[in-house]
Design a protein around this motif. Sequence first.
Motif, PDB file in Angstrom:
ATOM      1  N   PHE A 486      32.916  43.648  19.217  1.00  0.00           N
ATOM      2  CA  PHE A 486      33.131  44.083  20.609  1.00  0.00           C
ATOM      3  C   PHE A 486      31.789  44.472  21.228  1.00  0.00           C
ATOM      4  CE2 PHE A 486      36.853  45.779  23.173  1.00  0.00           C
ATOM      5  CZ  PHE A 486      36.122  45.905  24.342  1.00  0.00           C
ATOM      6  N   GLU A 487      31.014  45.227  20.458  1.00  0.00           N
ATOM      7  CA  GLU A 487      29.692  45.650  20.949  1.00  0.00           C
ATOM      8  C   GLU A 487      28.803  44.438  21.229  1.00  0.00           C
ATOM      9  OE1 GLU A 487      28.879  50.031  18.983  1.00  0.00           O
ATOM     10  OE2 GLU A 487      27.849  48.289  18.194  1.00  0.00           O
ATOM     11  N   GLU A 488      28.921  43.461  20.371  1.00  0.00           N
ATOM     12  CA  GLU A 488      28.086  42.266  20.570  1.00  0.00           C
ATOM     13  C   GLU A 488      28.451  41.559  21.873  1.00  0.00           C
ATOM     14  OE1 GLU A 488      26.483  40.761  16.318  1.00  0.00           O
ATOM     15  OE2 GLU A 488      28.419  39.965  16.955  1.00  0.00           O
ATOM     16  N   SER A 489      29.760  41.510  22.141  1.00  0.00           N
ATOM     17  CA  SER A 489      30.187  40.897  23.410  1.00  0.00           C
ATOM     18  C   SER A 489      29.623  41.703  24.584  1.00  0.00           C
ATOM     19  CB  SER A 489      31.713  40.866  23.505  1.00  0.00           C
ATOM     20  OG  SER A 489      32.229  39.985  22.573  1.00  0.00           O
ATOM     21  N   LEU A 490      29.677  43.023  24.446  1.00  0.00           N
ATOM     22  CA  LEU A 490      29.163  43.872  25.525  1.00  0.00           C
ATOM     23  C   LEU A 490      27.672  43.645  25.701  1.00  0.00           C
ATOM     24  CD1 LEU A 490      31.088  47.142  24.683  1.00  0.00           C
ATOM     25  CD2 LEU A 490      31.260  45.885  26.831  1.00  0.00           C
ATOM     26  N   ASN A 491      26.978  43.535  24.586  1.00  0.00           N
ATOM     27  CA  ASN A 491      25.538  43.309  24.617  1.00  0.00           C
ATOM     28  C   ASN A 491      25.216  42.002  25.321  1.00  0.00           C
ATOM     29  OD1 ASN A 491      23.745  45.190  23.688  1.00  0.00           O
ATOM     30  ND2 ASN A 491      22.917  43.769  22.152  1.00  0.00           N
ATOM     31  N   ASP A 492      26.086  40.999  25.039  1.00  0.00           N
ATOM     32  CA  ASP A 492      25.912  39.705  25.668  1.00  0.00           C
ATOM     33  C   ASP A 492      26.052  39.833  27.186  1.00  0.00           C
ATOM     34  OD1 ASP A 492      25.847  36.888  25.975  1.00  0.00           O
ATOM     35  OD2 ASP A 492      28.027  36.896  26.143  1.00  0.00           O
ATOM     36  N   LEU A 493      27.040  40.625  27.594  1.00  0.00           N
ATOM     37  CA  LEU A 493      27.260  40.805  29.038  1.00  0.00           C
ATOM     38  C   LEU A 493      26.084  41.535  29.686  1.00  0.00           C
ATOM     39  CD1 LEU A 493      31.032  41.775  29.410  1.00  0.00           C
ATOM     40  CD2 LEU A 493      29.959  39.546  29.518  1.00  0.00           C
ATOM     41  N   LYS A 494      25.559  42.497  28.938  1.00  0.00           N
ATOM     42  CA  LYS A 494      24.432  43.267  29.486  1.00  0.00           C
ATOM     43  C   LYS A 494      23.271  42.360  29.827  1.00  0.00           C
ATOM     44  CE  LYS A 494      24.593  47.916  27.523  1.00  0.00           C
ATOM     45  NZ  LYS A 494      23.951  48.805  26.550  1.00  0.00           N
ATOM     46  N   GLY A 495      23.050  41.366  29.012  1.00  0.00           N
ATOM     47  CA  GLY A 495      21.908  40.482  29.201  1.00  0.00           C
ATOM     48  C   GLY A 495      22.118  39.429  30.275  1.00  0.00           C
ATOM     49  N   ARG A 496      23.307  39.354  30.838  1.00  0.00           N
ATOM     50  CA  ARG A 496      23.557  38.299  31.836  1.00  0.00           C
ATOM     51  C   ARG A 496      23.011  38.678  33.201  1.00  0.00           C
ATOM     52  NH1 ARG A 496      29.354  35.486  30.564  1.00  0.00           N
ATOM     53  NH2 ARG A 496      29.029  35.317  28.338  1.00  0.00           N
ATOM     54  N   GLN A 497      22.593  37.641  33.892  1.00  0.00           N
ATOM     55  CA  GLN A 497      22.032  37.858  35.229  1.00  0.00           C
ATOM     56  C   GLN A 497      23.123  38.268  36.217  1.00  0.00           C
ATOM     57  OE1 GLN A 497      18.759  37.645  36.151  1.00  0.00           O
ATOM     58  NE2 GLN A 497      18.300  37.378  33.962  1.00  0.00           N
ATOM     59  N   SER A 498      24.254  37.586  36.121  1.00  0.00           N
ATOM     60  CA  SER A 498      25.342  37.942  37.036  1.00  0.00           C
ATOM     61  C   SER A 498      26.623  38.147  36.228  1.00  0.00           C
ATOM     62  CB  SER A 498      25.562  36.812  38.054  1.00  0.00           C
ATOM     63  OG  SER A 498      25.948  35.655  37.371  1.00  0.00           O
ATOM     64  N   LEU A 499      27.508  38.926  36.798  1.00  0.00           N
ATOM     65  CA  LEU A 499      28.746  39.253  36.079  1.00  0.00           C
ATOM     66  C   LEU A 499      29.956  39.057  36.984  1.00  0.00           C
ATOM     67  CD1 LEU A 499      27.940  42.563  34.160  1.00  0.00           C
ATOM     68  CD2 LEU A 499      28.399  40.330  33.165  1.00  0.00           C
ATOM     69  N   SER A 500      31.028  38.587  36.375  1.00  0.00           N
ATOM     70  CA  SER A 500      32.282  38.517  37.133  1.00  0.00           C
ATOM     71  C   SER A 500      33.420  38.842  36.172  1.00  0.00           C
ATOM     72  CB  SER A 500      32.476  37.115  37.711  1.00  0.00           C
ATOM     73  OG  SER A 500      32.885  36.242  36.688  1.00  0.00           O
ATOM     74  N   GLY A 501      34.618  38.882  36.720  1.00  0.00           N
ATOM     75  CA  GLY A 501      35.772  39.234  35.896  1.00  0.00           C
ATOM     76  C   GLY A 501      35.980  38.250  34.748  1.00  0.00           C
ATOM     77  N   SER A 502      35.642  36.975  34.983  1.00  0.00           N
ATOM     78  CA  SER A 502      35.825  35.973  33.926  1.00  0.00           C
ATOM     79  C   SER A 502      35.017  36.324  32.686  1.00  0.00           C
ATOM     80  CB  SER A 502      35.398  34.594  34.427  1.00  0.00           C
ATOM     81  OG  SER A 502      36.185  34.221  35.511  1.00  0.00           O
ATOM     82  N   ASP A 503      33.839  36.926  32.925  1.00  0.00           N
ATOM     83  CA  ASP A 503      32.987  37.285  31.787  1.00  0.00           C
ATOM     84  C   ASP A 503      33.631  38.363  30.931  1.00  0.00           C
ATOM     85  OD1 ASP A 503      31.022  35.528  32.701  1.00  0.00           O
ATOM     86  OD2 ASP A 503      30.286  37.025  34.126  1.00  0.00           O
ATOM     87  N   PHE A 504      34.580  39.068  31.523  1.00  0.00           N
ATOM     88  CA  PHE A 504      35.209  40.170  30.776  1.00  0.00           C
ATOM     89  C   PHE A 504      36.424  39.707  29.961  1.00  0.00           C
ATOM     90  CE2 PHE A 504      33.406  44.356  32.146  1.00  0.00           C
ATOM     91  CZ  PHE A 504      32.322  43.827  32.849  1.00  0.00           C
ATOM     92  N   LEU A 505      36.762  38.440  30.119  1.00  0.00           N
ATOM     93  CA  LEU A 505      37.935  37.950  29.370  1.00  0.00           C
ATOM     94  C   LEU A 505      37.788  38.117  27.854  1.00  0.00           C
ATOM     95  CD1 LEU A 505      38.851  34.745  31.433  1.00  0.00           C
ATOM     96  CD2 LEU A 505      40.059  36.926  31.395  1.00  0.00           C
ATOM     97  N   PRO A 506      36.589  37.830  27.290  1.00  0.00           N
ATOM     98  CA  PRO A 506      36.459  38.039  25.839  1.00  0.00           C
ATOM     99  C   PRO A 506      36.696  39.500  25.436  1.00  0.00           C
ATOM    100  CG  PRO A 506      34.596  36.805  26.688  1.00  0.00           C
ATOM    101  CD  PRO A 506      35.370  37.288  27.871  1.00  0.00           C
ATOM    102  N   LEU A 507      36.363  40.403  26.361  1.00  0.00           N
ATOM    103  CA  LEU A 507      36.526  41.822  26.030  1.00  0.00           C
ATOM    104  C   LEU A 507      37.997  42.187  25.867  1.00  0.00           C
ATOM    105  CD1 LEU A 507      33.902  43.673  28.277  1.00  0.00           C
ATOM    106  CD2 LEU A 507      33.636  42.668  26.020  1.00  0.00           C
ATOM    107  N   VAL A 508      38.818  41.698  26.794  1.00  0.00           N
ATOM    108  CA  VAL A 508      40.243  42.068  26.673  1.00  0.00           C
ATOM    109  C   VAL A 508      40.852  41.442  25.421  1.00  0.00           C
ATOM    110  CG1 VAL A 508      40.973  42.698  28.989  1.00  0.00           C
ATOM    111  CG2 VAL A 508      40.809  40.294  28.397  1.00  0.00           C
TER     112      VAL A 508
END
Lengths: 767, 149
Positions: A486-508
């Motif tokens: 889970f942390e790794e997924s979060l870390n991946d999101l942190k490094g992204r230039q832009s974020l949207s709800g789709s990027d959070f799908l792996p988290l759920v």
Amino acid sequence: MGILDLGRYKGIVFAITGFLVFMAIIMAVNHGKAGQFSDNVAGVRFLENRAQQPHAVYDASVQLAQRLQNGEKIDETLESLRKAAAAFDNSLNSLANGGMITDSTGDILVLPSMTEPAAVEQLKGASKLWDGYKAKLDPILRFSGSPYVTTQPAPAPAPAANGKNAAAPVAAAPVSTVQLSPRGRRLQGALNDLTQYGNTAHGQLSTVLASLSNQVEAHSRKQTDTLRYIQIGGMVAALLLLGAIFLFFARNLRKEEASSNRQRKETQDILRTVNEGLFLLDKDLKLGSERSMALNAIFRREDFLDLTFDKLLKDIVPEKTLRTAMDYVALLWGERVNEKLVKTINPLNEVEVHFDNPAGGFDTHFLEFDFNRVKSEGSLSHLLVTVNDVTKRVMLSRELQESQEKAQAQLDLLLRILHVEPDSLTSFLTDADVSLKMVNSILKEPAREESAFRAKIDGIYRQVHAVKGEAAALGLKTVEQRAHAFEESLNDLKGRQSLSGSDFLPLVVKLDDLFNHLAQVREMLSRLVDLHHAIATKRTAGGEVGAEKVDQWLAGQDQTQITKALVAPADLGETTGAVGGLERTLEDLAARVASSQSKQVNLRCAGLDGVPEAYRRAVKDITIQLVRNAVVHGIEEPGERAKVNKAAAGALAVEFTPRGSDGFELIVQDDGRGLQLERIKEVAVERGLITPAQAAMLDPRQTMALIFRPGFSTADRVTTDAGRGAGMDLVRILVAELGGRVGLASAGGKFSKFKIWLPATQSAVAA
Amino acid sequence: MMTKVELETFVEGTTHYFATAANQPASVGSPYIVQEGKPTIQEFTGLISIAGKRRGIVYFTASRPMLTVMLMRMGETELTQENMCDLVGEVANTISGNARRDFGKDFMISVPTVVAGEPEKIVTPDNIRSFVIPINWRSHSAQLVVCLE
């Protein structure tokens, strides 16, 4: 079928053949009789005609006598007499000789009636009479030449042969001028005898022939009657035969129909009652008209008319299954197919089907299809398909399999959590549940802008990191690994230039996985606690542990709720409370992390049982982070410690001390290498937290503060124990949330000391 | 376990509809899980049932104001309940088409059904959590709910 192999039609063929033969016989007899009828007609005509001959003989003799008397030429008349006599003689002889006659066409016919006694008698009488006649005729017929004296003038021209016409000239001739020769006189005398005899005889002969004619006619009538009787008899017999045939076949038909009806009813009864769905498939894969009623229930439809196998399945199975099914059925139609072998690869042996539910969605069932090749006259004619609804069997089997898999998984899980103190585990589960719900709450907060999404990441990170930390402390590897992912997924999101709800799908998805996994752990714990409880109860009672109870637990039948576990500790006699659990958790954590780092450590805890409830969770999270940090970053390896004259095992102390109205003090101190300020600066620069210029300007206090910055870590690589720099950030945030402060003291190569002040709480004061 | 790819398939189906039919793309909000109780159901819901490798339902639920604006954007002048039902049905149909394309032949996907109001008509499988993915379009927010075993 051979030409003589008539099967069920044998009877009717024989009967009709017999009838035809009978009719042929009747017709033959009829024909024979009819032939005789025409013979008789010819016979009657013949006799009627011959009945005139005696008259002709007589008339000729009279005429001859007349001409002789008149002195006329007699040759022609004599010749007529001869002919008439010969014709009658011939006719009479033929009749007497077996009734043979000659018809108008010259054919010789036989009149059977002439052989009858009465006819024979009459013919005999006639012959006798004719014999007398012939005796009289004979001298006349033998006469030749002239009966007159040769000096006599030539006779007048001969009159016509007709006797009647001749009478006039005879009467007109002058009698005194006729002068007969002696032969003429003898002829005249013979003629006189003949005419005297013939006067009575010709009538009798004619009467005999007329009588014979009547007999023939009577015989003919008799035959006609016989023929009529034969015809009537034949017709009656034919009608009777037909009637018999009809009755016979009507009875047979009725019997066959009754038998057929009985068979049909039996078949219908079977098809109505049998639980299996049965139907036939023809070469076009069309369903046959006969099928079992169970098919309606199995396929939830009434209409199977002109239905093909693919249409039957199309709406209830996925396309892939349908294709496989059709390929398999096509295979079964091959002539050179080993049926038994093909059956072993039946893909429809247990096929999942889905029926539309009127209330929405699908009803899932499992059907078992069995195919049998039906051969007729040596070639494949149909496939008999048997369908069974095996839903219950499959569900039971699947449940059993799932149950076994679950039991195996639970056993694995059990082995992992067995070493964990139930209280600690209960506490962890409660906290983890709160953390994950918190994560879900953070996710649920509406977000449209990227900043809103980015803001979620840190909050989620802290919660997950806390779960991971505690899981690691308890040695719950499976939970720790999931939290780490889970942390790794979060870390991946942190490094992204832009974020949207789709990027959070792996988290759920990962959150769902963590929820599920924790639920499994909770279930196992529930059983474990229950077992403990059972054992403790038995011990108290002085008895042995009931094997039955253990079995029940292992089988998962006695699922005491976790709440029960929470009230159970008093019975366990192994722990004094949640904080006692924390002490053990920290000891386990220190030992496990030290082991993984090839280090040794002695942990000493004090005062943790005095942590007020309000701070329990926070103190746990903080101490877990600090103890892990101390072992990973502070305590040196034994070899390194030996070089600086330190004991091989590092000393680590955790103390919680109430300070009255000043609140509480939590100290975590180790005798390790202390904070390495230069290394901290380097890492901070490397990670972009500060610039090299800023690093150069930092004093020791400011440098030490860097370790509380999010994302700071001096670990070389990311592991489940360290590496992302979230731990100290979490400590800072937790302390800040409670309104406390963090102090840090360190001496290079000697120690590091974290001192945390927490404000007094209402409940803490009361305690 | 639900996979990221499966969720993405349903989300893409939904956003694809907005991008093509509604002439204005929608953005995906922050997804979350509903463990207990029913997920959000708004006034109009287009629903598909799924069986086979996974079982359950997927639905798109939206409010009347959002559908009104969508219909207007699509040039529809009759803002009737019927048209709104058709609209959510079409979204569900697009989701279904996307799922058919991506999930292959192992899935059975029902034809879409539409529920106007009457949330009791939407039955989620027991003991199964739902994934809720907000679909933000202009100032409105609809929900895509994925509830599969």
